[in-house]
Design an enzyme around this catalytic site. Structure first.
Site, PDB file in Angstrom:
ATOM      1  N   VAL A  55       0.283 -12.955   9.045  1.00 57.04           N
ATOM      2  CA  VAL A  55       1.611 -13.190   8.465  1.00 57.04           C
ATOM      3  C   VAL A  55       2.697 -12.805   9.463  1.00 57.04           C
ATOM      4  O   VAL A  55       3.736 -13.480   9.561  1.00 57.04           O
ATOM      5  CB  VAL A  55       1.771 -12.405   7.150  1.00 57.04           C
ATOM      6  CG1 VAL A  55       3.198 -12.530   6.622  1.00 57.04           C
ATOM      7  CG2 VAL A  55       0.782 -12.902   6.110  1.00 57.04           C
TER       8      VAL A  55
ATOM      9  N   GLU B 153       9.103   2.457  14.419  1.00 49.66           N
ATOM     10  CA  GLU B 153       9.822   2.982  13.279  1.00 49.66           C
ATOM     11  C   GLU B 153       9.737   4.500  13.317  1.00 49.66           C
ATOM     12  O   GLU B 153       8.913   5.069  14.017  1.00 49.66           O
ATOM     13  CB  GLU B 153       9.240   2.434  11.973  1.00 49.66           C
ATOM     14  CG  GLU B 153       9.399   0.941  11.834  1.00 49.66           C
ATOM     15  CD  GLU B 153       8.836   0.398  10.535  1.00 49.66           C
ATOM     16  OE1 GLU B 153       8.023   1.101   9.908  1.00 49.66           O
ATOM     17  OE2 GLU B 153       9.203  -0.718  10.160  1.00 49.66           O
TER      18      GLU B 153
ATOM     19  N   GLU C  17       5.168  -4.164  12.364  1.00 47.40           N
ATOM     20  CA  GLU C  17       4.003  -3.279  12.344  1.00 47.40           C
ATOM     21  C   GLU C  17       2.924  -4.052  11.620  1.00 47.40           C
ATOM     22  O   GLU C  17       2.949  -4.214  10.408  1.00 47.40           O
ATOM     23  CB  GLU C  17       4.332  -1.965  11.629  1.00 47.40           C
ATOM     24  CG  GLU C  17       3.244  -0.908  11.785  1.00 47.40           C
ATOM     25  CD  GLU C  17       2.331  -0.835  10.581  1.00 47.40           C
ATOM     26  OE1 GLU C  17       1.192  -1.366  10.679  1.00 47.40           O
ATOM     27  OE2 GLU C  17       2.742  -0.276   9.566  1.00 47.40           O
TER      28      GLU C  17
ATOM     29  N   CYS D  48      -3.083   1.038   7.112  1.00 51.12           N
ATOM     30  CA  CYS D  48      -3.152   0.303   8.373  1.00 51.12           C
ATOM     31  C   CYS D  48      -3.649   1.151   9.533  1.00 51.12           C
ATOM     32  O   CYS D  48      -4.084   0.617  10.552  1.00 51.12           O
ATOM     33  CB  CYS D  48      -1.781  -0.280   8.718  1.00 51.12           C
ATOM     34  SG  CYS D  48      -0.476   0.958   8.780  1.00 51.12           S
TER      35      CYS D  48
ATOM     36  N   ASN E 260       0.795  -1.233   0.000  1.00 44.88           N
ATOM     37  CA  ASN E 260       0.000   0.000   0.000  1.00 44.88           C
ATOM     38  C   ASN E 260       0.826   1.281   0.000  1.00 44.88           C
ATOM     39  O   ASN E 260       0.363   2.323  -0.452  1.00 44.88           O
ATOM     40  CB  ASN E 260      -1.005   0.008   1.149  1.00 44.88           C
ATOM     41  CG  ASN E 260      -0.372  -0.206   2.502  1.00 44.88           C
ATOM     42  OD1 ASN E 260       0.762  -0.665   2.609  1.00 44.88           O
ATOM     43  ND2 ASN E 260      -1.102   0.135   3.553  1.00 44.88           N
TER      44      ASN E 260
ATOM     45  N   GLY F 103       2.752  -5.622   7.667  1.00 44.44           N
ATOM     46  CA  GLY F 103       1.726  -6.391   6.969  1.00 44.44           C
ATOM     47  C   GLY F 103       0.679  -6.890   7.935  1.00 44.44           C
ATOM     48  O   GLY F 103       0.508  -6.336   9.026  1.00 44.44           O
TER      49      GLY F 103
END
Length: 339
Positions: free
Chosen positions: A89, A314, A107, A141, A7, A85
């Site tokens: 996952v 981050e 994240e 997100c 994205n 993601g």
């Protein structure tokens, strides 16, 4: 190892890679199969800028995603894994990295609450909801997924939001006047469709939109009202242009609803009561809070979540994720050591 989503195909890489390079690390990047060219272009630009071969490496893959991801997480040469993601996952990669106890930053998914209290500035709240929910057609997100509105201002907020969404125009983003583009693929539109149908079946009303454009990946920007708390949209991230409106009565009630998920990336609320601002900001179980704003992302902020939305940060302080603390004690310097 850097594993990124589709994205924000450039920003997701640079946010991680910048800190890694600043810490003195080389990197292997696995871009998503949906958007590999941005990563390859960044590597080419780095090469032209004089970055030595072998410092920035890119492995695009589609057929061998699982095998490549496993190697990037389990190979002993790799000392750090960073991933953005889905939560599902993230858990798989975290388990793989655990085989060698690698340092990991993640994240993962969100399910952001957006709360409008009775004392909110509704004009500002509506505009923030537009940005927060419909930016990138809802494919971020940190976008609002559950919009809780106090019953005393619910009807006014709902009508204003629907009126603004009615002004959207979907189509080719290169054409003049287009405000929103398609979703990433057919599976994304199918998920939005499921969420709409589930909510409507449980009593929600469609104020505007609500339909997929046949034979395309476009979905009409949608506003649902009177969405019940047990609707699927309140349990999982939609990742599409669907605004779900729910009523609430008290601060305690809405904070409990906002915190009733396993994830905690971002949360937003609008209130002009400074005491409430501090109370709610502290009580929301998320890593990032927007108080009277629908926009969080900036380069220097510590970006990340809590609960099942991730580990580490981050941006601000992000370089620390790529470094280890080492103690060095010097002896024999002419000082008498006492034990």
């Amino acid at each position: 190892s850097i594993l990124t989503p589709w994205n924000f195909p450039s920003a997701m890489i640079t946010r991680k890679l910048g800190a890694a390079l600043a810490a003195g690390c080389t990197a292997v990047i696995k871009p998503p199969p949906e958007t590999p060219f941005s990563a390859l272009a960044l590597a080419e630009l780095a090469s032209r800028a004089g970055v030595p071969d072998g410092v920035i490496n890119v492995i695009p893959t589609f057929k061998n995603v699982i095998e490549v991801g496993k190697e990037m997480c389990e190979n002993k040469t790799v000392k750090k894994v960073t991933f953005t993601g889905s939560t599902a996952v993230a858990k798989l990669l975290y388990g793989m990295a655990a085989s060698t106890l690698k340092k990991v930053s993640i994240e993962a998914g969100g399910n952001a609450p957006f709360i409008v209290f009775d004392d909110a500035n509704l004009d500002e709240a509506v505009e923030a909801a537009i940005i927060c929910k419909f930016r990138g057609s809802g494919q971020t997100c940190v976008c609002a997924n559950r919009i809780y509105v106090h019953s005393s201002v619910y009807a006014d907020f709902a009508s204003r939001l629907a009126e603004r969404v009615a002004q959207f125009k979907i189509g080719n983003g290169l054409e003049e006047g287009i405000t929103h583009g398609p979703l990433i693929h057919a599976r994304a539109t199918e998920k939005v469709t499921r969420h709409v149908e589930d909510a409507v079946a449980k009593g929600a009303q469609v104020l505007i939109g609500g339909k997929r454009i046949p034979n395309t990946s476009f979905f009409e920007p949608t506003v649902l009202s009177d969405v019940p708390h047990d609707a699927q949209i309140n349990k999982e991230e939609t990742f599409g242009p669907l605004a779900s409106l729910c009523k609430f009565e008290t601060e305690d009630e809405v904070v409990k609803l906002a915190n009733s998920t396993d994830v905690g990336l971002a949360g937003y609320f609008f209130s002009r009561d400074i005491g409430r601002v501090w109370r709610v900001a502290e009580r929301l179980e998320v890593g990032m809070v927007g108080a009277n704003t629908g926009f969080l992302s900036q380069a220097p902020i510590p970006f990340g979540g809590v609960k099942e939305s991730g580990i580490g940060r981050e941006g601000g302080h992000g370089i620390e994720e790529y470094m280890n603390t080492k103690l060095i004690v010097f002896g024999g310097l002419g000082m008498q050591e006492k034990y």
